[in-house]
Write an enzyme that holds these catalytic residues in place. Structure first.
Site, PDB file in Angstrom:
ATOM      1  N   CYS A  44      -3.855  -2.522  -5.438  1.00  0.00           N
ATOM      2  CA  CYS A  44      -5.193  -2.959  -5.055  1.00  0.00           C
ATOM      3  C   CYS A  44      -5.674  -2.146  -3.847  1.00  0.00           C
ATOM      4  O   CYS A  44      -4.876  -1.698  -3.029  1.00  0.00           O
ATOM      5  CB  CYS A  44      -5.180  -4.448  -4.708  1.00  0.00           C
ATOM      6  SG  CYS A  44      -6.822  -5.097  -4.314  1.00  0.00           S
ATOM      7  N   ASP A  51      -7.095  -3.276  -1.385  1.00  0.00           N
ATOM      8  CA  ASP A  51      -6.988  -4.134  -0.201  1.00  0.00           C
ATOM      9  C   ASP A  51      -6.237  -3.426   0.942  1.00  0.00           C
ATOM     10  O   ASP A  51      -5.134  -2.914   0.731  1.00  0.00           O
ATOM     11  CB  ASP A  51      -6.259  -5.429  -0.601  1.00  0.00           C
ATOM     12  CG  ASP A  51      -6.399  -6.512   0.451  1.00  0.00           C
ATOM     13  OD1 ASP A  51      -6.008  -6.271   1.615  1.00  0.00           O
ATOM     14  OD2 ASP A  51      -6.910  -7.598   0.116  1.00  0.00           O
ATOM     15  N   CYS A  70      -5.625 -12.014  -3.515  1.00  0.00           N
ATOM     16  CA  CYS A  70      -6.460 -10.867  -3.881  1.00  0.00           C
ATOM     17  C   CYS A  70      -7.929 -11.302  -4.037  1.00  0.00           C
ATOM     18  O   CYS A  70      -8.243 -12.179  -4.856  1.00  0.00           O
ATOM     19  CB  CYS A  70      -5.956 -10.259  -5.190  1.00  0.00           C
ATOM     20  SG  CYS A  70      -6.883  -8.790  -5.707  1.00  0.00           S
ATOM     21  N   HIS A 113      -1.345  -8.477  -5.598  1.00  0.00           N
ATOM     22  CA  HIS A 113      -0.968  -9.216  -4.381  1.00  0.00           C
ATOM     23  C   HIS A 113      -1.630 -10.587  -4.362  1.00  0.00           C
ATOM     24  O   HIS A 113      -2.764 -10.748  -4.826  1.00  0.00           O
ATOM     25  CB  HIS A 113      -1.350  -8.419  -3.122  1.00  0.00           C
ATOM     26  CG  HIS A 113      -2.825  -8.262  -2.919  1.00  0.00           C
ATOM     27  ND1 HIS A 113      -3.519  -8.966  -1.958  1.00  0.00           N
ATOM     28  CD2 HIS A 113      -3.748  -7.515  -3.559  1.00  0.00           C
ATOM     29  CE1 HIS A 113      -4.800  -8.639  -2.023  1.00  0.00           C
ATOM     30  NE2 HIS A 113      -4.974  -7.756  -2.984  1.00  0.00           N
ATOM     31  N   ARG A 171      -4.592  -4.482   3.256  1.00  0.00           N
ATOM     32  CA  ARG A 171      -3.329  -5.087   3.704  1.00  0.00           C
ATOM     33  C   ARG A 171      -2.121  -4.701   2.857  1.00  0.00           C
ATOM     34  O   ARG A 171      -1.008  -5.146   3.117  1.00  0.00           O
ATOM     35  CB  ARG A 171      -3.476  -6.617   3.707  1.00  0.00           C
ATOM     36  CG  ARG A 171      -4.527  -7.110   4.677  1.00  0.00           C
ATOM     37  CD  ARG A 171      -4.872  -8.556   4.392  1.00  0.00           C
ATOM     38  NE  ARG A 171      -5.483  -8.708   3.056  1.00  0.00           N
ATOM     39  CZ  ARG A 171      -5.863  -9.877   2.547  1.00  0.00           C
ATOM     40  NH1 ARG A 171      -5.692 -10.978   3.228  1.00  0.00           N
ATOM     41  NH2 ARG A 171      -6.410  -9.940   1.346  1.00  0.00           N
TER      42      ARG A 171
END
Ligand code: CO
Length: 210
Positions: A43, A45, A102, A99, A47
């Site tokens: 992803c 993302d 998400c 994750h 993080r």
């Protein structure tokens, strides 16, 4: 006042210096070429940085990231990365990593209009529709969302197996596809144990006679 982005350039100079202090030939060796063993499809993302969470260095993982780590058959970007990683770099493993928490999966579970992103999230809604009975048997919404994160990873692993690129690799050499989920709260990766490594792992209708 200094712009915040300048911090990144400053950090870069410090990082390059510290890598050189550890190994004088670090960049010289990397600039000679890459032969990573893994392709990471994760992803976007912020993080979930592939290298950090796997403790790997530059040169070790070839990376593709998009919102909610989906594998869509018309995505030229994904297909080009997959082709290059499998056919040219000859990676041994492809890892689809979702994750928990998400935002893309969370958005796909809602009926809210997200404008242009609706197009991208639709494939996750298809995963939801396919596994509706299992998902809706989970009353806790957070747990239902976590299940959809896992099912989404599994479906994307299946989607990879449906490509000619992966099926050719299975015919001519060895390639394993793995489905993982990263737990942002613990910092830990979970192997969903949905591995595919041969054509027999795929539903028959999707197999090509290569
Ligand atoms: Co995400």
């Amino acid at each position: 006042m200094k712009e915040s982005y300048q911090k990144l350039l400053r950090n870069n100079r410090e990082w390059a210096k510290s890598e050189l202090a550890k190994d004088k030939t670090f960049f010289e060796k990397l600039s000679a070429g890459q032969s990573p063993e893994y392709l990471w499809i994760g992803c976007s993302d912020s993080r979930v940085p592939a290298n950090d969470v796997t403790g790997t260095k530059p040169g070790e993982i070839f990376v593709h990231r998009n919102i909610a780590n989906v594998v869509i058959q018309t995505d030229m970007n994904l297909l080009s990365v997959l082709y290059f990683a499998v056919d040219i770099l000859k990676v041994k493993h492809v890892i689809v990593c979702g994750h928990y928490g998400c935002g893309g999966v969370n958005a796909a579970m809602q009926n809210k209009d997200f404008g242009f992103v609706n197009n991208w999230l639709r494939s996750i809604k298809e995963v939801y529709a396919k596994h509706k009975r299992e998902l809706e048997s989970i009353n806790n919404i957070e747990m239902r969302e976590e299940k959809l994160v896992e099912l989404n990873v599994i479906e994307q692993v299946n989607n990879l197996a449906k490509t000619r690129i992966v099926q050719r690799a299975w015919k001519n050499s060895s390639l394993q596809i793995h489905g993982w989920v990263y737990d942002c709260k613990k910092g830990l990766l979970k192997d969903l144990k949905h591995e595919m490594s041969r054509i027999e792992d795929l539903e028959k209708i999707f197999r090509y006679n290569l």
